[in-house]
Design a protein around this motif. Structure first.
Motif, PDB file in Angstrom:
ATOM      1  N   LYS A 109       0.853  -1.179   0.000  1.00 44.05           N
ATOM      2  CA  LYS A 109       0.000   0.000   0.000  1.00 44.05           C
ATOM      3  C   LYS A 109       0.894   1.235   0.000  1.00 44.05           C
ATOM      4  N   VAL A 110       0.820   1.988  -1.081  1.00 38.39           N
ATOM      5  CA  VAL A 110       1.506   3.282  -1.171  1.00 38.39           C
ATOM      6  C   VAL A 110       0.477   4.292  -1.658  1.00 38.39           C
ATOM      7  N   PRO A 111       0.716   5.582  -1.441  1.00 39.33           N
ATOM      8  CA  PRO A 111      -0.283   6.593  -1.803  1.00 39.33           C
ATOM      9  C   PRO A 111      -0.615   6.613  -3.288  1.00 39.33           C
ATOM     10  N   GLY A 112      -1.825   7.049  -3.594  1.00 40.60           N
ATOM     11  CA  GLY A 112      -2.240   7.305  -4.966  1.00 40.60           C
ATOM     12  C   GLY A 112      -2.243   8.801  -5.209  1.00 40.60           C
ATOM     13  N   ASN A 113      -1.675   9.224  -6.325  1.00 39.78           N
ATOM     14  CA  ASN A 113      -1.613  10.638  -6.700  1.00 39.78           C
ATOM     15  C   ASN A 113      -2.901  10.983  -7.462  1.00 39.78           C
ATOM     16  N   PRO A 114      -3.645  11.996  -7.031  1.00 44.04           N
ATOM     17  CA  PRO A 114      -4.914  12.309  -7.687  1.00 44.04           C
ATOM     18  C   PRO A 114      -4.782  12.817  -9.117  1.00 44.04           C
ATOM     19  N   ASN A 115      -3.581  13.148  -9.554  1.00 41.26           N
ATOM     20  CA  ASN A 115      -3.389  13.579 -10.935  1.00 41.26           C
ATOM     21  C   ASN A 115      -2.869  12.466 -11.835  1.00 41.26           C
ATOM     22  N   LEU A 116      -2.681  11.278 -11.275  1.00 41.52           N
ATOM     23  CA  LEU A 116      -2.230  10.115 -12.045  1.00 41.52           C
ATOM     24  C   LEU A 116      -3.322   9.053 -11.967  1.00 41.52           C
ATOM     25  N   TRP A 117      -4.312   9.217 -12.788  1.00 37.98           N
ATOM     26  CA  TRP A 117      -5.537   8.433 -12.699  1.00 37.98           C
ATOM     27  C   TRP A 117      -5.900   7.811 -14.042  1.00 37.98           C
ATOM     28  N   ARG A 118      -6.740   6.813 -13.978  1.00 32.94           N
ATOM     29  CA  ARG A 118      -7.315   6.219 -15.182  1.00 32.94           C
ATOM     30  C   ARG A 118      -8.602   5.510 -14.763  1.00 32.94           C
ATOM     31  N   ILE A 119      -9.617   5.622 -15.606  1.00 27.45           N
ATOM     32  CA  ILE A 119     -10.858   4.887 -15.388  1.00 27.45           C
ATOM     33  C   ILE A 119     -10.833   3.673 -16.300  1.00 27.45           C
ATOM     34  N   VAL A 120     -10.991   2.500 -15.697  1.00 25.07           N
ATOM     35  CA  VAL A 120     -10.995   1.236 -16.435  1.00 25.07           C
ATOM     36  C   VAL A 120     -12.273   0.499 -16.053  1.00 25.07           C
ATOM     37  N   ASP A 121     -13.060   0.156 -17.040  1.00 22.42           N
ATOM     38  CA  ASP A 121     -14.321  -0.560 -16.807  1.00 22.42           C
ATOM     39  C   ASP A 121     -15.169   0.119 -15.728  1.00 22.42           C
ATOM     40  N   GLY A 122     -15.223   1.455 -15.782  1.00 22.11           N
ATOM     41  CA  GLY A 122     -16.060   2.213 -14.865  1.00 22.11           C
ATOM     42  C   GLY A 122     -15.510   2.365 -13.461  1.00 22.11           C
ATOM     43  N   GLU A 123     -14.245   2.009 -13.244  1.00 19.01           N
ATOM     44  CA  GLU A 123     -13.635   2.139 -11.914  1.00 19.01           C
ATOM     45  C   GLU A 123     -12.429   3.069 -11.979  1.00 19.01           C
ATOM     46  N   LEU A 124     -12.264   3.863 -10.927  1.00 22.90           N
ATOM     47  CA  LEU A 124     -11.178   4.838 -10.834  1.00 22.90           C
ATOM     48  C   LEU A 124      -9.952   4.212 -10.179  1.00 22.90           C
ATOM     49  N   PHE A 125      -8.824   4.306 -10.870  1.00 18.83           N
ATOM     50  CA  PHE A 125      -7.542   3.805 -10.355  1.00 18.83           C
ATOM     51  C   PHE A 125      -6.565   4.965 -10.280  1.00 18.83           C
ATOM     52  N   LEU A 126      -5.775   5.007  -9.210  1.00 14.49           N
ATOM     53  CA  LEU A 126      -4.732   6.011  -9.035  1.00 14.49           C
ATOM     54  C   LEU A 126      -3.378   5.322  -9.012  1.00 14.49           C
ATOM     55  N   ASN A 127      -2.340   6.053  -9.366  1.00 11.47           N
ATOM     56  CA  ASN A 127      -0.970   5.555  -9.244  1.00 11.47           C
ATOM     57  C   ASN A 127      -0.121   6.597  -8.537  1.00 11.47           C
ATOM     58  N   ILE A 128       1.087   6.247  -8.137  1.00 14.70           N
ATOM     59  CA  ILE A 128       1.883   7.102  -7.276  1.00 14.70           C
ATOM     60  C   ILE A 128       2.789   8.088  -8.021  1.00 14.70           C
ATOM     61  N   THR A 129       3.470   7.657  -9.082  1.00 18.76           N
ATOM     62  CA  THR A 129       4.365   8.535  -9.838  1.00 18.76           C
ATOM     63  C   THR A 129       4.197   8.275 -11.333  1.00 18.76           C
ATOM     64  N   GLU A 130       4.670   9.203 -12.141  1.00 14.77           N
ATOM     65  CA  GLU A 130       4.592   9.025 -13.590  1.00 14.77           C
ATOM     66  C   GLU A 130       5.348   7.778 -14.036  1.00 14.77           C
ATOM     67  N   ASN A 131       6.480   7.503 -13.412  1.00 16.04           N
ATOM     68  CA  ASN A 131       7.252   6.307 -13.746  1.00 16.04           C
ATOM     69  C   ASN A 131       6.436   5.041 -13.484  1.00 16.04           C
ATOM     70  N   VAL A 132       5.747   5.011 -12.359  1.00 13.89           N
ATOM     71  CA  VAL A 132       4.913   3.858 -12.012  1.00 13.89           C
ATOM     72  C   VAL A 132       3.760   3.713 -13.000  1.00 13.89           C
ATOM     73  N   VAL A 133       3.187   4.835 -13.443  1.00 16.25           N
ATOM     74  CA  VAL A 133       2.103   4.778 -14.424  1.00 16.25           C
ATOM     75  C   VAL A 133       2.560   4.006 -15.663  1.00 16.25           C
ATOM     76  N   SER A 134       3.788   4.255 -16.110  1.00 21.15           N
ATOM     77  CA  SER A 134       4.269   3.570 -17.319  1.00 21.15           C
ATOM     78  C   SER A 134       4.351   2.058 -17.101  1.00 21.15           C
ATOM     79  N   PHE A 135       4.762   1.627 -15.913  1.00 22.14           N
ATOM     80  CA  PHE A 135       4.794   0.182 -15.626  1.00 22.14           C
ATOM     81  C   PHE A 135       3.368  -0.385 -15.577  1.00 22.14           C
TER      82      PHE A 135
END
Length: 174
Positions: A109-135
């Motif tokens: 469990k690490v924080p989710g950044n509110p500006n690094l988001w994506r909606i997939v199948d109607g659900e909101l997902f957050l990620n921590i850093t731009e680098n992590v988003v790419s993974f």
């Protein structure tokens, strides 16, 4: 027969209540709000960018337009968005109690950044850093599948106490 039906109904009700009581803690940062005070309903009205490109920034909420859910205070940019949330909060809250989706897929469990988001199948997902988003975006369905399996063991653990790296909240919520 009546005893069997009543017993089965009691087990279903008890199971539903037990599931609700095991909801994890929302990630709360220094703002004191879930999702750093960003309006979780507004994400569903923003245009979504193609995988591999940055999403639009989230919409900050107002400190006087709030609702509580899962032990956390959520802020909204409009009363209409708050009302939509109150009507069905589970449609809008971020997955994994606002923790980073890729972090959960990796077993933590690490924080989710509110500006690094994506909606997939109607659900909101957050990620921590731009680098992590790419993974995470290398295999979104696979990462969600792994995260869902991991979440059963992580959900009951306390929320992350870490600060979101490389993130500055907007001006204090007004």
């Amino acid at each position: 027969m009546k005893k069997f039906i009543l017993s089965t109904a009691a087990m279903v009700l008890t199971s539903a209540m037990a599931t609700a009581s095991f909801a994890g803690e929302q990630y709360i940062d220094e703002t004191g709000f879930a999702v750093s005070g960003y309006d979780v309903v507004a994400y569903f009205d923003l245009p979504q960018s193609e995988v591999g490109t940055a999403q639009p920034a989230g919409v900050p909420g107002q400190a006087d337009i709030i609702a509580e859910h899962n032990g956390a205070v959520f802020a909204f940019s409009t009363e209409e968005n708050r009302d939509r949330f109150v009507a069905d909060p589970d449609n809008f809250v971020p997955q994994y109690d606002g923790h980073c989706a890729y972090g959960v897929a990796q077993g933590g469990k690490v924080p989710g950044n509110p500006n690094l988001w994506r909606i997939v199948d109607g659900e909101l997902f957050l990620n921590i850093t731009e680098n992590v988003v790419s993974f995470w975006e290398e295999d979104i369905p696979g990462n969600i599948s792994v995260a869902e399996n991991n979440w059963t063991g992580l959900e009951s653990m306390g929320a992350s106490q870490n600060t979101i790296p490389q993130f500055t909240s907007p001006a204090p919520l007004q």
